[in-house]
Write a protein that holds these residues in place. Structure first.
Motif, short mmCIF file in Angstrom:
data_model
loop_
_atom_site.label_atom_id
_atom_site.label_comp_id
_atom_site.label_asym_id
_atom_site.label_seq_id
_atom_site.Cartn_x
_atom_site.Cartn_y
_atom_site.Cartn_z
N VAL A 228 36.95 40.92 31.35
CA VAL A 228 37.24 40.52 32.74
C VAL A 228 38.00 39.20 32.72
N CYS B 207 33.60 42.82 37.32
CA CYS B 207 34.75 42.56 38.20
C CYS B 207 34.41 42.88 39.65
N TYR C 13 43.54 40.08 44.20
CA TYR C 13 42.47 40.36 43.24
C TYR C 13 41.08 40.00 43.77
N LYS D 210 45.15 47.29 39.84
CA LYS D 210 43.85 47.66 40.44
C LYS D 210 43.64 49.17 40.48
N ARG E 295 34.44 40.21 42.76
CA ARG E 295 35.23 40.41 43.98
C ARG E 295 34.33 40.43 45.22
N SER F 138 30.43 33.46 37.61
CA SER F 138 30.78 34.51 36.65
C SER F 138 29.69 34.74 35.61
N SER G 19 36.82 49.61 42.32
CA SER G 19 35.87 48.50 42.21
C SER G 19 35.06 48.28 43.48
N ALA H 81 39.33 38.60 40.67
CA ALA H 81 39.03 39.08 39.31
C ALA H 81 39.79 40.36 39.04
N ARG H 82 40.01 40.63 37.77
CA ARG H 82 40.64 41.88 37.33
C ARG H 82 40.14 42.20 35.95
N ILE H 83 40.12 43.49 35.60
CA ILE H 83 39.71 43.86 34.26
C ILE H 83 40.95 44.02 33.39
N TYR I 151 39.04 36.21 35.50
CA TYR I 151 38.82 35.75 36.87
C TYR I 151 39.53 34.42 37.11
#
Length: 268
Positions: A136, A105, A8, A205, A109, A31, A15, A115-117, A138
């Motif tokens: 988001v 995100c 991630y 992703k 990164r 963040s 992204s 991080a991921r949504i 993280y």
């Protein structure tokens, strides 16, 4: 956890910042600071409506944008200033929660934070309702933290937000009422199905918004249970909820590839 964090931390095709990669140099890595930068670049379509702002058809079409690189194409095409310079509201990109989450995100990164949504439902927009929303998540080195770059809320709890996997499981198990989940226009099972698919794909992703492309979800009536379809989605949700590795997450769609968005899917 090292493998998951590494996964991630790396950009996805959606992204990746592409030609704009150097624009993150000098940006803060935190963040909350990056979340504030995102809010200075984008304006939510509902906010624009409430404020009475008018945009050209071309500007309004930015709502269909997919991908962080394309988002920044729009942002810089409107105003080429550095990303950390807050734009006046009329010079921000017209979008919705997906764009806030994906750009946040992407910036996390790009500055080294895993991080991921997550697609799901927020409980803080309307009392006793769960409104579909993107946020988001993280990794801070010890736990995943949910944050909402559109509103600036941070460290969200389960009372604030339910991801698509969780919301589906709660409703299917009878702990929550499907009719309280929606987007202001449509409530119930179609919203839950679509958010589940969006959430699982984002965990892999593949970050797109909307499920108009998924013929398998086109059942009537949309807001009512559908035994065969919903049992298939139960399998998808269970696989995602119990996955303990990136490989297992990637296997979620093996039984039902029709739930995986095509490469050309766009935000709708």
């Amino acid at each position: 956890m090292d493998d998951i964090a590494r996964f991630y931390r790396q950009p996805s095709p959606t992204s990746g910042l592409g030609r704009h990669r150097d624009r993150v140099l000098g940006l803060p890595a935190g963040s909350e600071a990056l979340s504030a930068i995102v809010r200075g670049l984008l304006i939510h379509n509902d906010t624009a409506r409430v404020q009475g702002l008018r945009f050209s058809a071309e500007r309004m079409s930015h709502k269909e944008t997919v991908g962080a690189e394309a988002i920044l194409d729009n942002v810089i095409g409107i105003d080429p200033a550095p990303l950390d310079r807050e734009r006046p509201v009329e010079r921000r990109m017209f979008g919705f929660c997906y764009h806030f989450a994906l750009l946040h995100c992407a910036l996390l990164r790009a500055t080294g934070t895993p991080a991921r949504i997550r697609c799901g439902f927020a409980g803080y927009f309307e009392a006793q309702r769960w409104i579909d929303h993107w946020v988001v998540e993280y990794w801070d080195g010890s736990r995943w933290i949910l944050t909402d770059p559109q509103t600036g809320r941070s460290d969200l709890t389960g009372d604030d937000f339910q991801d698509g996997v969780t919301a589906w499981s709660l409703c299917r198990g009878g702990a929550s009422q499907s009719a309280t989940y929606g987007n202001g226009e449509l409530w119930g099972w179609d919203e839950l199905r679509g958010s589940l698919i969006n959430d699982v794909t984002a965990l892999n992703k593949v970050e797109v918004a909307g499920w108009y492309w998924c013929d398998r979800l086109q059942v009537e009536p949309l807001d009512q249970p559908h035994d065969e379809l919903d049992k298939s989605l139960d399998v998808l949700a269970r696989l995602a909820a119990t996955a303990e590795s990136i490989e297992e997450l990637g296997n979620c769609f093996d039984p039902y590839p029709e739930f995986q968005p095509p490469a050309g899917a766009v935000a709708r």
